[in-house]
Design an enzyme around this catalytic site. Structure first.
Site, PDB file in Angstrom:
ATOM      1  CB  ILE A   1     -15.117 -15.931 -38.137  1.00  0.00           C
ATOM      2  CG1 ILE A   1     -16.530 -15.380 -38.349  1.00  0.00           C
ATOM      3  CG2 ILE A   1     -14.072 -14.930 -38.630  1.00  0.00           C
ATOM      4  CD1 ILE A   1     -16.821 -14.064 -37.645  1.00  0.00           C
TER       5      ILE A   1
ATOM      6  N   GLY B   1      -9.246 -19.696 -32.039  1.00  0.00           N
ATOM      7  CA  GLY B   1     -10.704 -19.859 -32.143  1.00  0.00           C
ATOM      8  C   GLY B   1     -11.095 -20.753 -33.299  1.00  0.00           C
TER       9      GLY B   1
ATOM     10  CG  HIS C   1     -30.732 -39.158 -60.645  1.00  0.00           C
ATOM     11  ND1 HIS C   1     -29.928 -39.601 -59.618  1.00  0.00           N
ATOM     12  CD2 HIS C   1     -30.228 -39.684 -61.788  1.00  0.00           C
ATOM     13  CE1 HIS C   1     -28.985 -40.389 -60.126  1.00  0.00           C
ATOM     14  NE2 HIS C   1     -29.141 -40.452 -61.439  1.00  0.00           N
TER      15      HIS C   1
ATOM     16  CD  GLU D   1     -22.966   2.276 -42.003  1.00  0.00           C
ATOM     17  OE1 GLU D   1     -23.835   1.462 -41.691  1.00  0.00           O
ATOM     18  OE2 GLU D   1     -21.862   2.371 -41.412  1.00  0.00           O
TER      19      GLU D   1
ATOM     20  CG  LEU E   1     -12.859 -23.700 -38.112  1.00  0.00           C
ATOM     21  CD1 LEU E   1     -13.846 -24.816 -37.833  1.00  0.00           C
ATOM     22  CD2 LEU E   1     -11.426 -24.200 -37.947  1.00  0.00           C
TER      23      LEU E   1
ATOM     24  N   GLY F   1     -24.188  -1.431 -46.181  1.00  0.00           N
ATOM     25  CA  GLY F   1     -24.083  -2.893 -46.126  1.00  0.00           C
ATOM     26  C   GLY F   1     -23.462  -3.451 -44.854  1.00  0.00           C
TER      27      GLY F   1
ATOM     28  CB  CYS G   1     -23.122  -8.482 -43.918  1.00  0.00           C
ATOM     29  SG  CYS G   1     -23.563  -9.679 -45.162  1.00  0.00           S
TER      30      CYS G   1
HETATM   31  C1  LIG Z   1     -15.498 -12.387 -41.294  1.00  0.00           C
HETATM   32  C2  LIG Z   1     -16.980 -12.511 -41.102  1.00  0.00           C
HETATM   33  C3  LIG Z   1     -17.688 -13.388 -41.899  1.00  0.00           C
HETATM   34  C4  LIG Z   1     -19.062 -13.501 -41.745  1.00  0.00           C
HETATM   35  N1  LIG Z   1     -19.727 -14.372 -42.546  1.00  0.00           N
HETATM   36  C5  LIG Z   1     -21.053 -14.510 -42.410  1.00  0.00           C
HETATM   37  C6  LIG Z   1     -21.772 -15.373 -43.271  1.00  0.00           C
HETATM   38  O1  LIG Z   1     -21.207 -16.006 -44.159  1.00  0.00           O
HETATM   39  N2  LIG Z   1     -23.120 -15.470 -43.105  1.00  0.00           N
HETATM   40  C7  LIG Z   1     -23.775 -14.772 -42.130  1.00  0.00           C
HETATM   41  O2  LIG Z   1     -24.992 -14.917 -42.012  1.00  0.00           O
HETATM   42  N3  LIG Z   1     -23.115 -13.941 -41.301  1.00  0.00           N
HETATM   43  C8  LIG Z   1     -21.779 -13.782 -41.428  1.00  0.00           C
HETATM   44  N4  LIG Z   1     -21.119 -12.902 -40.619  1.00  0.00           N
HETATM   45  C9  LIG Z   1     -21.889 -12.179 -39.592  1.00  0.00           C
HETATM   46  C10 LIG Z   1     -22.634 -10.991 -40.224  1.00  0.00           C
HETATM   47  O3  LIG Z   1     -21.699 -10.145 -40.847  1.00  0.00           O
HETATM   48  C11 LIG Z   1     -23.403 -10.233 -39.154  1.00  0.00           C
HETATM   49  O4  LIG Z   1     -24.227 -11.130 -38.457  1.00  0.00           O
HETATM   50  C12 LIG Z   1     -24.268  -9.153 -39.774  1.00  0.00           C
HETATM   51  O5  LIG Z   1     -23.482  -8.237 -40.502  1.00  0.00           O
HETATM   52  C13 LIG Z   1     -25.046  -8.400 -38.709  1.00  0.00           C
HETATM   53  O6  LIG Z   1     -25.833  -7.438 -39.304  1.00  0.00           O
HETATM   54  P1  LIG Z   1     -26.294  -6.129 -38.528  1.00  0.00           P
HETATM   55  O7  LIG Z   1     -27.160  -5.385 -39.465  1.00  0.00           O
HETATM   56  O8  LIG Z   1     -26.816  -6.474 -37.204  1.00  0.00           O
HETATM   57  O9  LIG Z   1     -24.959  -5.296 -38.240  1.00  0.00           O
HETATM   58  P2  LIG Z   1     -23.679  -4.916 -39.094  1.00  0.00           P
HETATM   59  O10 LIG Z   1     -23.603  -5.618 -40.367  1.00  0.00           O
HETATM   60  O11 LIG Z   1     -22.533  -5.008 -38.151  1.00  0.00           O
HETATM   61  O12 LIG Z   1     -23.930  -3.386 -39.455  1.00  0.00           O
HETATM   62  C14 LIG Z   1     -23.971  -2.389 -38.499  1.00  0.00           C
HETATM   63  C15 LIG Z   1     -23.658  -1.073 -39.178  1.00  0.00           C
HETATM   64  O13 LIG Z   1     -23.968  -0.022 -38.279  1.00  0.00           O
HETATM   65  C16 LIG Z   1     -23.038   1.010 -38.462  1.00  0.00           C
HETATM   66  N5  LIG Z   1     -23.051   1.842 -37.261  1.00  0.00           N
HETATM   67  C17 LIG Z   1     -22.703   1.473 -35.999  1.00  0.00           C
HETATM   68  N6  LIG Z   1     -22.902   2.519 -35.160  1.00  0.00           N
HETATM   69  C18 LIG Z   1     -23.389   3.534 -35.915  1.00  0.00           C
HETATM   70  C19 LIG Z   1     -23.796   4.862 -35.619  1.00  0.00           C
HETATM   71  N7  LIG Z   1     -23.757   5.350 -34.382  1.00  0.00           N
HETATM   72  N8  LIG Z   1     -24.237   5.639 -36.625  1.00  0.00           N
HETATM   73  C20 LIG Z   1     -24.303   5.162 -37.892  1.00  0.00           C
HETATM   74  N9  LIG Z   1     -23.930   3.914 -38.228  1.00  0.00           N
HETATM   75  C21 LIG Z   1     -23.484   3.109 -37.238  1.00  0.00           C
HETATM   76  C22 LIG Z   1     -21.731   0.268 -38.681  1.00  0.00           C
HETATM   77  O14 LIG Z   1     -20.786   1.110 -39.342  1.00  0.00           O
HETATM   78  C23 LIG Z   1     -22.189  -0.889 -39.534  1.00  0.00           C
HETATM   79  O15 LIG Z   1     -22.053  -0.595 -40.901  1.00  0.00           O
HETATM   80  C24 LIG Z   1     -19.741 -12.738 -40.768  1.00  0.00           C
HETATM   81  C25 LIG Z   1     -19.036 -11.832 -39.968  1.00  0.00           C
HETATM   82  C26 LIG Z   1     -17.670 -11.719 -40.136  1.00  0.00           C
HETATM   83  C27 LIG Z   1     -16.924 -10.736 -39.285  1.00  0.00           C
END
Ligand SMILES: Cc1cc2nc3c(=O)[nH]c(=O)nc-3n(C[C@H](O)[C@H](O)[C@H](O)COP(=O)(O)OP(=O)(O)OC[C@H]3O[C@@H](n4cnc5c(N)ncnc54)[C@H](O)[C@@H]3O)c2cc1C
Length: 468
Positions: free
Chosen positions: A186, A182, A447, A34, A188, A40, A43
């Site tokens: 996000i 948009g 209920h 990471e 809303l 984390g 998310c």
């Molecule tokens: C404002 C906001 C609110 C959201 N609310 C919700 C919600 O309520 N419920 C929901 O289900 N989803 C929500 N989401 C979407 C959710 O955050 C994503 O769908 C989810 O985080 C995707 O998980 P992921 O593991 O694919 O990637 P990510 O969580 O994006 O994690 C990817 C990680 O990889 C790391 N990384 C990237 N490249 C490299 C590299 N070369 N070497 C090492 N590390 C690297 C990044 O630093 C990052 O920490 C929200 C998103 C946003 C922006």
């Protein structure tokens, strides 16, 4: 440290960290790389968790201002302490990200800090903050690098005046005028946060409706509710430019039909027009196949075009960009690598908008079923007729159950309710087990609960509700 692994996961978001834990549980020697200081991913650090923290706090603030008095709770003048609200948010993030560190230790996952790059199908290099590079050998690689915000052509996000969701989660002052480009979830959710805290919010949406992809019934009802809450909408409008003049943003937009042009001036602009896959340079260099939206293309086993390199979560071409979808894929890919039968059912992935009331859905919408020429029947039950919602003064919204016309199998459920985010789990389980509307209708519900409305909507499919 021995630099040989069975699995190296790149990215510690909900896809990556869950995959790493499950791989280790299955006896595979696992590392997770990471770049961020905390685990984390989007998310926990800048997505689900901080947005829900602010939604929770701002909802209390708004309720304390406008509802407590009616409930017989008399307070003095309510005062907002935004920096304390933000500190509470940061503390929640810290607790949860530390929690993943703990889970990594407990499950013997090796945490590698730095930027991970796939050098070959069995080699990952990690460059840390000081520029030191170490290479690791591995039998399998899982790319879980997530997604990043997109913008519109010509609009540059500076995270000061023109912000992405990341900036809008950390404003130091409540903006007087906030424009949100948009009308998806996000946009809303963050509109709700800042509206409750005192901003005048205008949402500009290109389509003629909000929350694309959700049932039209739900989208129309939700829009009415948000209208009542005082959010201004400019639907069917295309933003043509955003310029910064004297520390203010000037947003120009044009109505798609009438071609009428409008301009608003504001303190902050949130660009919430979607996210794109975070495809790192190494993926391009190895020529891993992408789809036409530039997401990593994977098959049903999450294999990329290179053997032993897998990809999951927001970065791939399957399913919605949601944390729980990424988690399911993390577990499934770990199980597949370990020789088990990992699987994700993309037909049953719930989606929730954590506004007040919440909006949730799982399965198909009426519009999708019409397109697919599937005959269906609908049961709809309003919260106006649900006793728990009534005593809680939460009577907005309804439950809508859609079932197959012939077999009665549940095809989709949509809910607008204060408790929709939790209630949708019942619908998901029912659908996962192939339940009929009649199965839900004949299941005893406690209920008084909001969930009784799910039972009643299921009874409504057969036109025999009791309380309506
Ligand atoms: C404002 C906001 C609110 C959201 N609310 C919700 C919600 O309520 N419920 C929901 O289900 N989803 C929500 N989401 C979407 C959710 O955050 C994503 O769908 C989810 O985080 C995707 O998980 P992921 O593991 O694919 O990637 P990510 O969580 O994006 O994690 C990817 C990680 O990889 C790391 N990384 C990237 N490249 C490299 C590299 N070369 N070497 C090492 N590390 C690297 C990044 O630093 C990052 O920490 C929200 C998103 C946003 C922006």
């Amino acid at each position: 440290m021995n630099n040989n692994f069975d699995v190296i996961v790149i990215g510690s978001g909900p896809g990556g960290y869950v995959c790493a834990i499950r791989s280790s549980q299955l006896g595979l020697k696992t590392a997770c790389v990471e770049t961020r200081d905390t685990l984390g991913g989007t998310c926990l650090n800048i997505g689900c968790i901080p947005s829900k923290s602010l939604l929770h706090s701002s909802e209390f603030y708004q309720k304390a201002n406008s509802e407590f008095n009616d409930l017989g709770i008399e307070t003095g003048k309510i005062k907002l302490n935004l920096s304390k609200m933000m500190s509470n948010k940061s503390q929640s993030i810290l607790n949860l990200t530390k929690g993943i560190e703990f889970l990594f230790k407990k499950n013997k996952v090796t945490q590698l800090h730095g930027k991970g790059s796939v050098l070959a199908k069995d080699t990952v290099s990690v460059i840390d903050g000081s520029g030191k590079k170490i290479s690791y050998k591995t039998k399998n690689i899982v790319i879980a690098t997530g997604s990043i915000p997109t913008s519109l052509p010509g609009i540059k996000i500076d995270e000061k005046i023109i912000v992405s969701s990341t900036g809008a989660l950390s404003f130091k002052k409540v903006p007087k005028e906030l424009v949100v480009i948009g009308g998806g979830y996000i946009g809303l959710e963050l509109s709700s946060v800042w509206k409750r805290l005192g901003s005048n919010v205008t949402v500009i949406e290109f389509l003629d409706h909000i929350i694309p992809g959700m049932d039209t019934d739900i989208s129309n009802e939700f829009k009415k509710i948000l209208d009542k809450q005082g959010i201004n909408f400019k639907l069917d409008n295309k933003v043509t430019s955003v310029n910064i003049i004297n520390n203010k943003a000037v947003v120009d937009f044009t109505n798609n039909k009438s071609k009428k042009r409008e301009r608003v001036e504001c303190d902050k602009v949130l660009v919430a027009v979607g996210r794109k896959a975070n495809v790192n340079q190494d993926v391009h260099e190895l020529d891993i196949q992408l789809d036409n939206q530039k997401k990593i293309q994977v098959n049903e086993k999450f294999e990329t075009s290179i053997k032993n390199i897998y990809a999951i979560g927001d970065v791939v071409n399957r399913g919605p960009m949601l944390a729980h979808k990424a988690e399911e894929e993390g577990i499934a890919v770990a199980e597949l690598i370990a020789g088990q039968a990992g699987h994700v059912n993309y037909d049953v992935i719930p989606a929730v908008i954590y506004t007040s009331p919440e909006v949730a859905m799982v399965g198909k919408t009426e519009e999708q079923l019409k397109k697919e020429n599937i005959k269906y029947k609908v049961g709809k039950f309003p919260f106006l007729a649900n006793s728990r919602a009534k005593v809680n003064n939460e009577t907005e919204g309804f439950v809508k159950v859609i079932a197959d016309e012939k077999t009665d199998k549940v095809l989709g459920v949509s809910i607008i309710s204060a408790a929709a985010g939790n209630m949708i789990a019942e619908a998901s389980i029912a659908m996962e087990f192939g339940a009929s509307a009649e199965d839900i209708a004949r299941t005893c519900h406690a209920h008084p609960t909001h969930s009784e409305a799910v039972k009643e909507a299921a009874m409504m499919v057969d036109k025999r509700p009791i309380h309506f």
